[in-house]
Design an enzyme around this catalytic site. Structure first.
Site, mmCIF file in Angstrom:
data_model
loop_
_atom_site.group_PDB
_atom_site.id
_atom_site.type_symbol
_atom_site.label_atom_id
_atom_site.label_comp_id
_atom_site.label_asym_id
_atom_site.label_seq_id
_atom_site.Cartn_x
_atom_site.Cartn_y
_atom_site.Cartn_z
ATOM 1 N N LYS A 47 0.837 -1.202 0.000
ATOM 2 C CA LYS A 47 0.000 0.000 0.000
ATOM 3 C C LYS A 47 0.874 1.255 0.000
ATOM 4 C CE LYS A 47 -4.080 -1.707 2.490
ATOM 5 N NZ LYS A 47 -4.848 -1.572 3.749
ATOM 6 N N SER A 98 -0.711 0.847 6.084
ATOM 7 C CA SER A 98 -1.069 -0.009 7.211
ATOM 8 C C SER A 98 -2.167 -0.968 6.794
ATOM 9 C CB SER A 98 -1.550 0.865 8.375
ATOM 10 O OG SER A 98 -1.800 0.085 9.516
ATOM 11 N N ASP A 99 -2.158 -2.139 7.394
ATOM 12 C CA ASP A 99 -3.228 -3.102 7.160
ATOM 13 C C ASP A 99 -3.450 -3.915 8.428
ATOM 14 O OD1 ASP A 99 -4.911 -4.110 4.740
ATOM 15 O OD2 ASP A 99 -4.413 -5.879 5.931
ATOM 16 N N THR A 100 -4.705 -4.119 8.770
ATOM 17 C CA THR A 100 -5.068 -4.860 9.975
ATOM 18 C C THR A 100 -5.863 -6.092 9.578
ATOM 19 O OG1 THR A 100 -5.119 -2.826 11.261
ATOM 20 C CG2 THR A 100 -6.270 -4.727 12.195
#
Length: 197
Positions: free
Chosen positions: A57, A76-78
């Site tokens: 990203k 960011s990725d959760t």
């Protein structure tokens, strides 16, 4: 600083870090669904999955920017992980029901991957993990929560910072990692990067 995300939760965390009006946010041009499909075909740890999504990203956004002035791009990725099964955002209300039913009464992991890029250079990337335990949920509990609409844009079908926080019995680790951006770790890494410029 550019946050490669449209998440209001991540913007809220950056604001709480004292960065209000010092960054801008724009969704990454990355085809996230295509990357998720590609990663799903690989044997990859959930912690690596979250970090790779964050890196891609940030990288996809960073390479679209002019070299000057220097911009720090945060990706960011959760994801939610129960027994090494990755739960992304639900695709339907029934998908949300199945996820919440799976989490009911159990402990799971929430992994938030973070990456900071400048141009084509990765300055830092990491994954922060927290353990979350859900209370036992009835079908009525799950249907009522889904009816609020809150689960539909969240990994694992819940938001700890909203109504979904009522489903959580216990958390071990960073609350902000579960919310979508690990404040403490990110602030320390940004400080290191800025001090090195």
């Amino acid at each position: 600083i550019l946050l490669a995300s449209q998440s209001p939760r991540r913007r809220e965390i950056l604001d709480m870090m004292g960065l209000k009006n010092r960054y801008y946010a724009q969704p990454s041009p990355l085809d996230e669904e295509a990357l998720q499909a590609e990663l799903a075909t690989q044997e990859i740890l959930p912690t690596d999955y979250a970090r790779i999504l964050a890196e891609r990203k940030a990288s996809a956004m960073s390479i679209t920017l002019p070299e000057s002035p220097q911009t720090l791009v945060i990706g960011s990725d959760t994801i939610v992980d129960i027994d090494c099964q990755i739960l992304n955002k639900p695709t339907s209300e029934e998908d949300a029901f199945n996820m919440l039913n799976k989490l009911s009464g159990k402990k799971h992991q929430v992994h938030t991957g973070v990456a900071v890029y400048s141009g084509e250079t990765k300055l830092v990337s990491f994954t922060e993990t927290a353990s979350v335990r859900f209370q036992q949920l009835t079908e009525e509990d799950i249907r009522a929560y889904i009816a609020t609409g809150e689960p539909m844009d969240k990994a694992g079908s819940y938001g700890i910072q909203g109504i979904g926080g009522q489903l959580v019995e216990r958390i071990d680790g960073s609350y902000f990692a579960v919310m979508g951006l690990p404040m403490h770790s990110l602030s320390r890494e940004l400080a290191k990067i800025i001090n090195s410029l």
